[in-house]
Each structure stands twice: as structure tokens, then as C-alpha cells.
Design an enzyme around this catalytic site. Structure first.
Site, PDB file in Angstrom:
ATOM      1  N   CYS A   1      50.441  41.806  44.365  1.00 25.38           N
ATOM      2  CA  CYS A   1      49.423  41.434  45.322  1.00 25.38           C
ATOM      3  C   CYS A   1      48.160  41.427  44.232  1.00 25.38           C
ATOM      4  O   CYS A   1      47.563  42.667  44.000  1.00 25.38           O
ATOM      5  CB  CYS A   1      49.507  42.293  46.588  1.00 25.38           C
ATOM      6  SG  CYS A   1      47.915  42.447  47.054  1.00 25.38           S
TER       7      CYS A   1
ATOM      8  N   CYS B   1      46.299  44.823  46.320  1.00 22.79           N
ATOM      9  CA  CYS B   1      46.464  46.623  45.596  1.00 22.79           C
ATOM     10  C   CYS B   1      45.604  45.918  43.849  1.00 22.79           C
ATOM     11  O   CYS B   1      45.278  46.927  43.613  1.00 22.79           O
ATOM     12  CB  CYS B   1      48.259  45.673  45.765  1.00 22.79           C
ATOM     13  SG  CYS B   1      48.889  45.560  47.207  1.00 22.79           S
TER      14      CYS B   1
END
Length: 424
Positions: A344, A347
Site C-alpha cells: 500500500c 502505508c
């Protein structure tokens, strides 16, 4: 490829991480773009490794020439004509400068290529085209939902370069049908893909000569990072979209774009109400590695993607570990835990601030942990850990079994410290 009245074989784009890429599109609600060779993720510059020969298709219906990424053609409709070897061309340009790539593309395609201009920092492409001294074309897509600042920027660019941008518009009947049936803001409820298809994808890829066709994308900025692009724009005194000074990084339609906050990835300013897997409108799907795990976290995550949030001051929690933490009603110390997926981009964007948080809290009596919540763990995380999208940050108080979700999207270390201090 035809863009309205435009007949193009290829285009310039700053969205691909490769100097040259080939993408095949079909006109449908779900675009299918098979991978050609190996394409890397957008934020990791590389050149394309095309593993197959290149062909053009000469259609007997309109005598147009369309480069195709595949050679599956009905014999009665088309005949194959071998053309440029793009594999070799990509290798030749692997370490080339933006100006060299731009000059080669304009020399190669002339009036059959155009710069795709979105009204953001891709104005650098126009500047490089001007520096070649060659004629060039620019087109842009007006969805009808852009920011006023973007429209003013279009005007400033046209005046600065003394050019006329060739604007593309969505089909009025399709837009009318969508709005009348679902309203002006249906994308907040059922996702942005339908609206993007009607307003963006179909207007660009409709009417490709010979029906379904393909596109050769040239990205002169494949070997340049964002910092150097902006240094170039400042050095050349190039006009820029005023939204950039207001915190906008990735700029799209007004209802679906907002400034990014400290610690956020640039794409988090787009379609922020959706999960990370949906942060694409459909125009650039062919630039992404076609790996479901990379894009949406299904299966067991992204094979080959390195783990993140690695520190000696941070505890890597297993499924058993996070379940035990949930069961404890009287913990000896509070915990702050990030639910994440290493693939991600959001993230990844907060990794540094979270590691700094772990360093600051070392020895303070507050434990810092991480739990990988994609793949097989995703349903559990949704049901038991309040996972909505990645990343989700939870604080497990000392004397309470119920975790408290961090409500803000400000993920800088100071904001996270304030959250911990207020609840510890």
C-alpha cells in the site's frame, strides 16, 4: 489512435514509470490492459522490457495505421506489417535524458504524437517539447468537473507557449444519463470508476482506428524524480497550477481531489473515501504491474514486495499476538498498532513518521507494534480491528480492552505523539 478529430499513434505521458510502454485498451466499463513484458510500479522508474515483436495493423476499412501490442487479428479484417522494434528503442533510451527522449519521440512520430496534459506538473513535458525546437501538439481532457484554478492554468499555459491545447470532452448523452439516474455525486457512494469511465476513459480511448487498438506511451520523465522535475520547472520559470501551493500534489477533478497532509502519499489526495486499491481512474492501468496482490491485497499480499515498518523499537505482531492483545482487559502498558499492507503506497508514505514515533516512545512505557492485515488476515481485521482502509492506526489503552482508532489522516510524528499522549 483518434482523439476526437485527432489521429494519433502514440502520446506523451508523465504517469508511466517507463520511457516507452505499450498498452492495449478495449472500450468497456472495465478496461483490460495485458502486461507487455515487465512493467514496474509507477514510483519505481525503469524502462520497458518488451518481450515480443511489434506490429502495425493496416485496417482495410479506413487505411489507418494502428500499432498493436498483440498480433491477434482476424485475417479478413487486417494484414500484419512489421514496424519499429520498440524493444530495442526502449533499451537505447534507457539512460537518456528527458530532452533526448522527447526529441526522439517527436522525430519518430511527428504530428502523430501529442502530449497528454492534465493541468499539473506535467507541464514539464511541454517545456521539454519547446526546447527541442520541433513542432508539437498538446491535448487535455476536460471532464467538466475540474477546479477553477486548473482552467486558469490551461489558459496561462496556452499564452505562455503560444499554443492551442486540443481539448477532449465526455459524451454529453452519457454524462446526462449518469447524472439523471444517479445524481452529481454518486461516486461518493458506489465508487468513482463509473464516473471516471464516462468522463475520462471513454472520451480518450473511444474511436481508436480499426476498433480496439493500442497505444504507445512515451514518458520522457521516466528517469527523473519529482524533486528534480520541480527544480526544472522553477529554473525555467514555467507556469504551474496554483493548487500546488495549496497542498495539492496529484490533481484531478474538483470533487475527488484534496490537499495531502503530512505523512501522506501524494495519491491519498485522490478518492480519499476509497481503499488504496482503487486509486486509479482507468487511464493508466496498463502502467501498473498486473498483479492482483500488488493492487488490492487479495491472496497473501504482494509476493516480492519488501516488508515495511522495520525497527528494533517496533513489535511485529502475529495473528495470535494481536488476538491476545485484544483479549487483555488490564494491560501492563498501552500499545499503538498500525494495521498495514506493505504494497500500500499510503502505508509506505507514513513509514518514516511511524518509525520516528517508535524511536521516541522507546522506554516510555508505550509499546509500538504493527500487524499485517492484508490477504488472509483482512476479513479478521475488518471484523475485529475496525479496519476500513490501509493504514489503520489503533491505540490499545492500559485499562480498556477496546482499541481506539486514530481518527485523523495527519500521520506526521507530532500528530501521532499528540494522540498517544492524550490517551495513554
Amino acid at each position: 489512435m483518434r482523439l476526437g478529430s485527432m489521429n494519433l499513434r502514440s502520446l506523451f505521458s508523465s504517469s508511466s514509470a517507463t520511457a516507452i510502454s505499450a498498452t492495449r485498451y478495449s472500450r468497456s466499463s472495465e478496461l483490460k490492459a495485458p502486461q507487455i513484458g515487465s512493467l514496474r510500479l509507477l514510483d519505481r522508474p525503469a524502462t520497458v522490457n518488451l518481450s515480443q515483436r511489434r506490429f502495425a495493423v493496416k485496417s482495410k476499412r479506413n487505411d489507418s495505421i494502428v500499432p498493436l501490442a498483440a498480433t491477434i487479428v482476424e485475417p479478413e479484417v487486417a494484414e500484419k506489417i512489421e514496424v519499429e522494434d520498440y524493444e530495442q528503442l526502449a533499451k537505447d533510451l534507457e539512460n537518456s535524458s528527458p530532452l533526448e527522449i522527447m526529441d526522439k519521440a517527436l522525430d519518430e512520430f511527428g504530428n502523430d504524437i501529442a502530449i497528454a496534459f492534465s493541468g499539473a506538473e506535467d507541464v514539464a513535458l511541454i517545456e521539454y517539447a519547446k526546447l527541442t525546437g520541433r513542432p508539437f501538439r498538446v491535448f487535455s481532457l476536460d471532464t467538466g468537473r475540474l477546479n477553477p484554478e486548473t482552467y486558469r492554468f490551461f489558459d496561462a499555459v496556452e499564452k505562455h507557449y503560444d499554443i492551442h491545447i486540443e481539448y477532449m470532452f465526455p459524451d454529453a448523452v452519457e454524462v446526462q444519463a449518469l447524472v439523471r439516474s444517479k445524481g452529481l455525486f454518486s461516486f461518493y457512494e458506489d465508487g468513482h470508476q463509473e464516473c471516471c469511465r464516462v468522463r475520462k476513459v471513454d472520451p480518450v480511448f473511444e474511436g481508436m482506428d480499426g476498433g480496439v487498438g493500442s497505444l504507445i506511451k512515451w514518458n520522457p520523465l521516466a528517469n527523473v524524480d519529482g524533486v528534480n522535475v520541480w527544480n526544472f520547472l522553477r529554473a525555467m520559470n514555467v507556469p504551474v497550477n496554483s493548487l500546488h501551493s495549496q497542498g495539492y500534489v496529484s490533481i484531478g477533478c474538483e470533487p475527488c481531489t484534496r490537499p495531502v497532509l503530512p505523512g501522506q502519499h501524494e495519491r491519498e489526495g485522490r478518492w480519499w473515501w476509497e481503499d488504496a486499491k482503487a486509486k486509479e481512474c482507468g487511464l493508466h492501468k496498463g502502467n501498473l504491474k498486473q498483479d492482483g496482490a500488488l493492487l488490492n491485497g487479495n491472496g497473501n499480499g504482494a509476493a516480492g514486495v519488501a516488508d515495511i515498518f522495520n525497527s528494533q523499537n517496533l513489535v511485529n505482531l502475529s495473528r495470535t499476538g494481536i488476538e491476545n492483545l485484544l483479549r487483555l482487559e488490564n494491560r501492563k502498558e498501552p500499545w499503538i498498532v498500525v494495521l498495514y499492507a506493505p504494497w500500500c503506497q499510503f502505508c509506505q508514505g507514513m513509514e518514516q513518521s511511524y518509525l520516528e514515533l517508535a524511536d521516541k516512545l522507546a522506554g516510555s512505557g508505550v509499546k509500538v507494534g504493527k500487524f499485517r492485515a492484508d490477504g488472509d488476515q483482512k476479513e479478521f481485521a475488518k471484523q475485529e480491528l475496525q479496519l476500513g482502509s490501509f493504514p489503520t492506526i489503533l491505540l490499545f489503552p492500559k485499562h480498556s480492552s477496546r482499541p481506539i482508532q486514530y481518527p485523523s489522516e495527519k500521520r506526521d510524528v507530532d500528530s501521532l505523539m499528540t494522540f498517544v499522549s492524550a490517551l495513554r
